[in-house]
Design an enzyme around this catalytic site. Structure first.
Site: not given
Ligand SMILES: Cc1cc2nc3c(=O)[nH]c(=O)nc-3n(C[C@H](O)[C@H](O)[C@H](O)COP(=O)(O)O)c2cc1C
Ligand SMILES: Cc1cc2nc3c(=O)[nH]c(=O)nc-3n(C[C@H](O)[C@H](O)[C@H](O)COP(=O)(O)OP(=O)(O)OC[C@H]3O[C@@H](n4cnc5c(N)ncnc54)[C@H](O)[C@@H]3O)c2cc1C
Ligand SMILES: Cc1cc2nc3c(=O)[nH]c(=O)nc-3n(C[C@H](O)[C@H](O)[C@H](O)COP(=O)(O)OP(=O)(O)OC[C@H]3O[C@@H](n4cnc5c(N)ncnc54)[C@H](O)[C@@H]3O)c2cc1C
Ligand SMILES: Cc1cc2nc3c(=O)[nH]c(=O)nc-3n(C[C@H](O)[C@H](O)[C@H](O)COP(=O)(O)O)c2cc1C
Ligand code: FES
Ligand code: FES
Lengths: 255, 301, 301, 255
Positions: C20, C72, C98, C125, C128, C241-242
């Site tokens: 998301s 958001l 989400n 969620n 956040c 996460g990453g």
């Molecule tokens: C720009 C951005 C916007 C995000 N927006 C949301 C969101 O709207 N809702 C949510 O549950 N997580 C959101 N996240 C979190 C991601 O879904 C994820 O949990 C987090 O980035 C860790 O994964 P990653 O390291 O692969 O990015 C956002 C992350 C980023 C970088």
């Protein structure tokens, strides 16, 4: 023994075997101080990699200020190293650690397996003509390029391969008793897989000859402060492989 | 350009301190730099008796980070006092004795044993994620953190710096608790608890399964916590977590740290501290800062 | 080699799900990949009404990480249902809605509004770090997390995935609380709360001062939490996460994740998901894995 | 407008001014699609850097498959870009975003400041001979290399410098009324500092001529999904600079 951070130009960088590279680096201060068995702690040229990689010194040309290493690409750090080009600058911390004993008198037997041959090569290059016998082992004939790097002045060079595709089929340790039996060896130096070092030390012990082993551990600092690289002392407690080693008397460490 | 600072009564030649666990007992680095120019040295965490640390692999590399599970291997207070401390006396650098205990009482005893001439302050580690006793358990509950702090204070006349764990929901609650219990300063952050897996063998990379994450990867979390704690307490703060450059150090001071510590950068290169100190000085000069103290807590929101 | 999985009743062609906030509402990426090959799409967090997000700079780069404080921003449930969802129906890919709410009641209303054909599951969620209401406050207290979960469950017939915050002392307490409150699955981790400072201007880089840290920097923390939660609950887990490579995905599954999400990698390159999915398949083949499900929770300690 | 991930070889990389570099990259697909005002989102060649850097396309040679960019080193990412060598591979996502309108009939006035000149240069290279007047501004004469890059077929090229060390002393906007007064301009295109775009749009407005501005925001995805790059719509709500822009009708966005 304190090392130093020295940045040097890569003078030569060539692929030797399927995944083994040879790098010659201009590191005048390190070249002057280095002793066989010591290593350099190499910084990877990428900001996301913080830990250096310990690599044995395989030879030096102190006059020209050159240090030679041979390394196998096994993971991401050595992969990035292999992508460096001649003319690039590489940051090396060294020379670090203890070194193999080259006795004033008497013969040395050097035993090396895989990239563990590198410090044995450096030892052979520092030994007197006729002073050293070397036994090296590799997986197959792709890895016998090593033999051409050894000085012609060795007493003897024996090559074994796991599959018999070159030299003697079998493991290095199986040929050791024959060498030891001659009764001329005063010192054994070994670097390679754990089992090879353990067996070599046992055989040396049977003949009452001192044996030095070079241990491998994951390292942080390389300077004896972080306690990441410890190995077990026979007398109890720990040694630090980076500063108390990597070369240890086989009698003092748990193999 | 003034780089000297006074941190809970200790005069330092620079605000850049060597972080515990990455600088040994100091003398190991004497040939890599002029130890007299280091702000202070926080030595590897000391136990009342020697600790043997964890088994197996103790360090792993992650993206812009390092995971360690040394498990506080150390030779104990006695060896420190008899061997290392005398050798450090020929240098003009404040020594901070970083210390741990297996229980509240042992924290007190260790503090008492370390209250000797030559030690400038105690840094109480209640935040090591790599030991079952004497570690993070003390730093994640404000009440226990306060108990440890009070016990250490009762047993020493030295300034007491309490080192906080970032593995908490609300760092300010712990910070306030140790301030109320008498801490003279706070240092933060210790490592974030993490893990690495070798997919091929399906085993954890580290012998202790989990380890503590340090380095630039955690800098954003560290900066945030320094800023939060600065708003929550009145005692001085020593900030750390991923400082690799003079600009990084300046950022921590702007966020509210009176001094900073450098850890992982020293693992990466033993000469990191003099380099970072020089860069911080140059940064100050380039930004018309006459006194490094003047940038502390100047973040404009 | 089987790459299909069933995650709380949803059949997916691969365990690799778009995270998301990094994949919009899916159709934006239709020309970058075959959307039919994506495991599932978790759309950008939806509010009952449109949210405008935070002011000022919303994204910053850190070492191997990204800080964001989008706050958001989203067009709201109605626009999603009338504009995006119909356009997604021409693709054969499960859609995870989400969602967020400003209070417990609003979580329930949003869940109800999103319980429509074409939505396969809700991802709630409660984590956040970038909004004052409807964010992390709900995810750091197990009791509140359970309340939100129960309210959402009361208002929907869809599987409910609760997305946890890593900014807590004990992730297993929150995980157990939402499991008991009826969550069908857990996803973790959301971003770690962090901060970036521009030393020159002495201002926070982000408009909202703090932001959420994502990317490889946080992978060790994420892996550790997935492993901890796997031991604490019985419901399925979606780990993230990453994740940047197929091997990273395999590591999360070995640690206990039934499926994974990819976020920051898509920001770095829009074609990350098909690349990572392909790499995961190759990794399985190279490691004699016939069914990707068989590697889940196989960490040898 | 969807871009694509295209990896290309750096064909030419040269320093143009004190901190400005010009890079020509072999990107055949991007070269074919690119329109003036669009940008490429450039991956930095270091694993610790995750976000791409948006850089305007300054020109293309679609026949040869080449894309040209000009960039200023302002931080760590552009610093790392400047260290890349000819022959290295660079990963570019593009072409992204909206483009400047080049009317079929009538003249265009292009106004550029600093590296904001790059998209104006691309526009000038696509305009018909005699169709475009360009006003560019720089800090001092070190930055006037730009003028040599413009096609000789412009109707007029006016250069201003802040310190008067070359061309007209002063800001670009101060010479605009003189150009507009002639009454031949049908479209204005501007890219540069915020204040310059705001003033240019005001002047164009006074003469009733449509004006397009190219906005700058910190970007994540570049593809319109992450909501990092928003700007304020005059009508309320947000636009995404990466996909709704970067080129906007000045009447529609809050400058
Ligand atoms: C720009 C951005 C916007 C995000 N927006 C949301 C969101 O709207 N809702 C949510 O549950 N997580 C959101 N996240 C979190 C991601 O879904 C994820 O949990 C987090 O980035 C860790 O994964 P990653 O390291 O692969 O990015 C956002 C992350 C980023 C970088
Ligand atoms: C004293 C010493 C001398 C060495 N000499 C040589 C040599 O001459 N030639 C050679 O090819 N290799 C040598 N090695 C092994 C070499 O250090 C590793 O192969 C290398 O670090 C792997 O790095 P990587 O990034 O490719 O692997 P990755 O698995 O990606 O590395 C991840 C981390 O684990 C560490 N690591 C992984 N494998 C080893 C290992 N076997 N030993 C120590 N650390 C490891 C890395 O340093 C790094 O911190 C030596 C090791 C030691 C301790
Ligand atoms: C549509 C568009 C077109 C552009 N075209 C050009 C061009 O042709 N030539 C040129 O020199 N510059 C151009 N820029 C500005 C360029 O993107 C930044 O100078 C560059 O990203 C700075 O990166 P850095 O790593 O050196 O700086 P750092 O400050 O180290 O970057 C940190 C982060 O901030 C972002 N950032 C920093 N400054 C800016 C900025 N001014 N605009 C957007 N993001 C920024 C970076 O992308 C990165 O994510 C353009 C920007 C946009 C939005
Ligand atoms: C190898 C290693 C050992 C450490 N040992 C200790 C310790 O004994 N006591 C302690 O308080 N912190 C210890 N730390 C934590 C550091 O002092 C520091 O808080 C942390 O690493 C964050 O700073 P950095 O990112 O600059 O390394 C250790 C860190 C590392 C990497
Ligand atoms: S690697 Fe740090 S003590 Fe050996
Ligand atoms: S940069 Fe992601 S929406 Fe524009």
């Amino acid at each position: 023994m304190t090392g130093m951070v020295e940045k040097g130009i890569i003078i030569r960088h060539e692929k030797m075997g399927p995944d083994i590279w040879r790098m010659v680096i201009s590191l005048p201060l390190t070249a002057k101080k280095a002793k066989p068995g010591q290593f350099i702690h190499v910084k990877i040229n990428d900001n996301s990699r913080l830990l250096r990689r310990p690599i044995s010194i395989a030879g030096t040309a102190p006059g020209k200020g050159l240090v030679e290493i041979l390394y196998r690409v096994v993971g991401s750090g050595t992969q990035l190293m292999s992508e460096m080009k001649e003319g690039d600058t590489i940051d090396c911390l060294g020379p670090l650690g203890t070194s193999f004993t080259i006795p004033e008198e008497g013969e040395i037997l050097g035993v090396g397996g895989g990239v563990g041959i590198a410090p044995i090569l450096f030892t052979a290059r520092r030994a007197k003509p006729g002073q050293m016998t070397v036994v090296i082992g590799g997986r197959n004939k792709d890895e016998v390029f090593w033999k051409d790097l050894f000085p012609k002045t060795l007493k003897q060079l024996i090559v074994t391969t796991d599959d018999g595709s070159y030299g003697i089929k079998g493991f290095t340790v199986s040929v050791l008793p024959d060498v030891m039996k001659q009764g001329t060896v005063r010192q054994v130096a070994v670097c390679g897989p754990g089992i090879m070092m353990k067996k070599t030390a046992e055989i040396a012990g049977e003949y009452g000859v001192p044996c030095e082993v070079s241990l491998e551990r994951r390292m942080g600092c390389g300077t004896g402060t972080c306690m990441a690289c410890v190995c077990d002392r026979k007398a109890g407690g720990h040694y630090k492989v980076c500063s108390d080693g990597p070369v240890f008397d086989a009698a003092e460490v748990v193999l | 350009m003034n780089m000297t600072v006074e941190f809970c009564g200790i005069k330092m030649k620079s605000p850049v301190i060597a972080a515990s666990g990455t600088f040994g007992y100091g003398i190991e680095y004497k040939d890599y730099m002029d130890l007299n120019q280091v702000g202070a040295i926080s030595v590897k965490g000391l136990g009342l008796t020697p600790w043997t640390g964890n088994k197996g692999v103790r360090i792993a590399e992650t993206a812009s980070g390092v995971l360690n599970c040394i498990g506080l291997e150390n030779p104990g207070v006695e060896k420190f006092l008899s061997y290392y401390l005398p050798r450090l006396k020929s240098y003009d650098v404040p020594i901070i004795a970083n210390m741990v205990g297996r229980n509240v009482e042992e924290y007190g005893k260790t503090a008492k044993a370390l209250t000797v001439p030559g030690v400038s302050a105690l840094e109480v580690n209640i935040s090591c994620p790599n030991v079952t006793n004497g570690g993070m358990a003390f730093g994640t509950d404000p009440k226990v953190a306060a108990q440890v702090t009070a016990e250490v204070k009762r047993n020493t006349t030295l300034p007491v710096i309490v080192k906080l764990s970032p593995n908490v929901t609300d760092i300010t609650a712990v910070a306030r608790a140790v301030e109320e219990a008498g801490a003279d300063a706070i240092s933060l952050i210790n490592t974030l608890m993490g893990m690495a897996i070798d997919a091929r063998t399906r085993r954890p990379v580290l012998g202790n399964v989990t380890g503590g994450l340090s380095g630039p990867a955690i800098k954003p979390v560290a900066l945030r916590m320094v800023w939060q704690v600065r708003k929550a307490v009145h005692i001085p703060i020593c900030g750390m977590g991923g400082i690799m450059t003079g600009t990084d150090a300046a950022e921590f001071m702007i966020a509210g740290a009176d001094t900073v510590q450098v850890g992982t950068a020293t693992l990466a290169s033993p000469n990191a501290i003099p380099r970072i100190t020089g860069e911080l000085r140059k940064w100050c000069e380039a930004n018309q800062v006459e006194d490094v103290n003047s940038i502390v807590n100047t973040l404009k929101i």
